[in-house]
Design an enzyme around this catalytic site. Structure first.
Site, PDB file in Angstrom:
ATOM      1  N   HIS A 180       0.833  -1.218   0.000  1.00 51.97           N
ATOM      2  CA  HIS A 180       0.000   0.000   0.000  1.00 51.97           C
ATOM      3  C   HIS A 180       0.862   1.260   0.000  1.00 51.97           C
ATOM      4  O   HIS A 180       1.209   1.815   1.049  1.00 51.97           O
ATOM      5  CB  HIS A 180      -0.978   0.013   1.180  1.00 51.97           C
ATOM      6  CG  HIS A 180      -2.118   0.959   0.973  1.00 51.97           C
ATOM      7  ND1 HIS A 180      -3.425   0.555   0.815  1.00 51.97           N
ATOM      8  CD2 HIS A 180      -2.141   2.313   0.841  1.00 51.97           C
ATOM      9  CE1 HIS A 180      -4.196   1.608   0.604  1.00 51.97           C
ATOM     10  NE2 HIS A 180      -3.442   2.691   0.634  1.00 51.97           N
ATOM     11  N   HIS A 229       1.259   4.876  -2.581  1.00 51.88           N
ATOM     12  CA  HIS A 229       0.812   5.609  -3.771  1.00 51.88           C
ATOM     13  C   HIS A 229       1.993   6.321  -4.435  1.00 51.88           C
ATOM     14  O   HIS A 229       2.913   6.773  -3.762  1.00 51.88           O
ATOM     15  CB  HIS A 229      -0.259   6.638  -3.402  1.00 51.88           C
ATOM     16  CG  HIS A 229      -1.504   6.001  -2.873  1.00 51.88           C
ATOM     17  ND1 HIS A 229      -2.520   5.571  -3.683  1.00 51.88           N
ATOM     18  CD2 HIS A 229      -1.878   5.693  -1.600  1.00 51.88           C
ATOM     19  CE1 HIS A 229      -3.483   5.034  -2.930  1.00 51.88           C
ATOM     20  NE2 HIS A 229      -3.118   5.098  -1.672  1.00 51.88           N
ATOM     21  N   HIS A 258      -9.748   0.596  -1.775  1.00 49.91           N
ATOM     22  CA  HIS A 258      -9.707   1.159  -0.425  1.00 49.91           C
ATOM     23  C   HIS A 258     -11.087   0.969   0.217  1.00 49.91           C
ATOM     24  O   HIS A 258     -12.104   1.102  -0.454  1.00 49.91           O
ATOM     25  CB  HIS A 258      -9.439   2.662  -0.466  1.00 49.91           C
ATOM     26  CG  HIS A 258      -8.017   3.047  -0.744  1.00 49.91           C
ATOM     27  ND1 HIS A 258      -7.374   2.695  -1.889  1.00 49.91           N
ATOM     28  CD2 HIS A 258      -7.130   3.772  -0.010  1.00 49.91           C
ATOM     29  CE1 HIS A 258      -6.134   3.188  -1.857  1.00 49.91           C
ATOM     30  NE2 HIS A 258      -5.963   3.854  -0.730  1.00 49.91           N
ATOM     31  N   GLU A 260     -11.724   2.857   5.920  1.00 53.57           N
ATOM     32  CA  GLU A 260     -10.786   3.842   6.464  1.00 53.57           C
ATOM     33  C   GLU A 260     -11.602   4.983   7.057  1.00 53.57           C
ATOM     34  O   GLU A 260     -11.576   5.245   8.248  1.00 53.57           O
ATOM     35  CB  GLU A 260      -9.870   4.363   5.346  1.00 53.57           C
ATOM     36  CG  GLU A 260      -8.897   5.439   5.808  1.00 53.57           C
ATOM     37  CD  GLU A 260      -8.182   6.128   4.637  1.00 53.57           C
ATOM     38  OE1 GLU A 260      -8.670   6.034   3.490  1.00 53.57           O
ATOM     39  OE2 GLU A 260      -7.152   6.771   4.879  1.00 53.57           O
ATOM     40  N   ASP A 290       1.315   4.111   2.780  1.00 56.17           N
ATOM     41  CA  ASP A 290       0.291   4.923   2.121  1.00 56.17           C
ATOM     42  C   ASP A 290       0.898   6.123   1.377  1.00 56.17           C
ATOM     43  O   ASP A 290       1.116   6.045   0.175  1.00 56.17           O
ATOM     44  CB  ASP A 290      -0.765   5.363   3.136  1.00 56.17           C
ATOM     45  CG  ASP A 290      -2.128   5.632   2.509  1.00 56.17           C
ATOM     46  OD1 ASP A 290      -2.278   5.412   1.292  1.00 56.17           O
ATOM     47  OD2 ASP A 290      -3.056   6.060   3.232  1.00 56.17           O
ATOM     48  N   ASP A 291       1.163   7.208   2.090  1.00 55.31           N
ATOM     49  CA  ASP A 291       1.725   8.425   1.485  1.00 55.31           C
ATOM     50  C   ASP A 291       2.802   9.042   2.377  1.00 55.31           C
ATOM     51  O   ASP A 291       2.537  10.030   3.065  1.00 55.31           O
ATOM     52  CB  ASP A 291       0.615   9.464   1.268  1.00 55.31           C
ATOM     53  CG  ASP A 291      -0.476   8.974   0.338  1.00 55.31           C
ATOM     54  OD1 ASP A 291      -0.174   8.724  -0.840  1.00 55.31           O
ATOM     55  OD2 ASP A 291      -1.622   8.837   0.793  1.00 55.31           O
TER      56      ASP A 291
HETATM   57 ZN   LIG Z   1      -4.135   4.652   0.122  1.00 55.92          ZN
END
Ligand SMILES: [Zn+2]
Length: 342
Positions: free
Chosen positions: A16, A18, A200, A203, A281-282
């Site tokens: 996961h 991006h 996704h 969340e 994630d980021d």
């Molecule tokens: Zn994500």
């Protein structure tokens, strides 16, 4: 006191992450300066920002920062640089298999259309993988806030590159916008084309959104999925069907999904037998990469080295790695645990 094994030598799969969000913060600053682009404080002196994405305003702010970050990637060489650096950072964290999520739509006007953009990203991923010794297949992710027909187009494009670098199809952005079933057709196209379904869910919204990913999109894994922990029945389903939750603790705190890292229900999901793949994630917006997630498993959730090894195994088993690649990675995990990794 127990001696801890170093976490960066533990082989793991990162499922996961991006594309834009994987950029180094220093690279964002440098590319912005080079091109005379002004960055907001949240991306400069106040970095990393603390966001409140649990309300729509907070989510909008998050997306705005994301758009600004995307804007510095204006030339093909920036794409090559970003992925090369990401691959280096992954290698340093012991990540041996990275499935990176891209949405070519955000760059299509810059790089000559959807197909040309995806090809550029695939070529950059191939070069970066070779450079750093990390496998780097690609997940094409549609945007939930756009029309489902756009998702169908992306799914068709993605399947043309199945076996040529693309391994999965995702769905990202604000869960509160649009129902999962609106994207049923896109996911059917993707799955028929041999891609993994990795939307996704769970969340920003509760367990129901995770169930919808399974029921409506035939999800093989769920991005985040942490709120499944609120429903024992659902956790049982995830465990029975070995549907992995890509849990990203730092992201959950950064977006206000959890108040503190300790509030992310990693332990509850793990104990219920739900397969887990820790993810960053980021990192560009949340300030930490994959290794930190494994450190949190140890420091905050009290995972023993044997349990951390199991987390790594679950990430590898939930990846699209071929049987031989998987066996080799799993052997590396066993060697790490028995101390024969050196
Ligand atoms: Zn994500």
């Amino acid at each position: 006191m127990e001696m801890h094994r170093p976490l960066h030598t533990l082989p793991k799969a990162h499922l996961h992450l991006h594309f834009t969000g994987s950029m180094r913060h220093s690279t964002l600053i440098e590319l912005a300066r080079e091109q005379g682009l002004h960055l907001p404080d949240a991306l400069e002196q106040d970095w990393p920002p603390r966001l409140r994405a649990t309300d729509e305003r907070g989510w909008f702010r998050f997306q705005r920062l994301y758009d600004i970050a995307r804007s510095v990637l204006s030339r093909p060489e920036h794409v090559y640089r970003l992925l090369r650096e990401t691959a280096e950072d992954e290698a340093a964290a012991g990540s041996r298999w990275l499935e990176i999520q891209v949405d070519p739509s955000g760059f299509a006007s810059r790089f000559g259309g959807l197909t040309a953009t995806l090809e550029l990203m695939l070529d950059a991923a191939r070069q970066a993988a070779e450079h750093a010794g990390v496998e780097m297949p690609v997940i094409v992710a549609a945007n939930r806030t756009r029309h489902p027909l756009d998702a169908n187009t992306l799914a068709r494009l993605a399947t043309q590159y199945a076996g040529k670098g693309v391994v999965g199809f995702g769905l990202s952005n604000d869960e509160r916008r649009g129902e999962a079933r609106d994207f049923e057709r896109a996911f059917r196209i993707a799955k028929r084309g041999g891609l993994l379904a990795v939307p996704h869910g769970g969340e920003l919204l509760g367990p129901r959104s995770v169930a919808q990913c399974i029921d409506d999109l035939d999800a093989d894994r769920v991005g985040h999925g942490v709120r499944a922990a609120e429903d024992p029945w659902l956790m049982q389903r995830l465990a029975d069907r070995q549907i992995c939750c890509e849990v990203c603790p730092t992201s959950n705190v950064g977006l206000g999904v959890a108040e503190r890292a300790a509030d992310v229900p990693l332990r509850r999901l793990f104990d219920a037998g739900v397969p887990i793949a820790l993810g960053a994630d980021d990192p560009l917006l949340f300030g930490t990469r994959l290794l930190r997630q494994y450190e949190l498993a140890r420091e905050v959730y009290g995972f023993s080295d044997a349990e951390i090894a199991e987390l790594a195994r679950q990430s590898i088993r939930s990846s699209t790695a071929s049987d031989p690649a998987r066996k080799e990675l799993l052997k590396g995990v066993d060697d790490w645990l028995t101390g024969s990794a050196e």
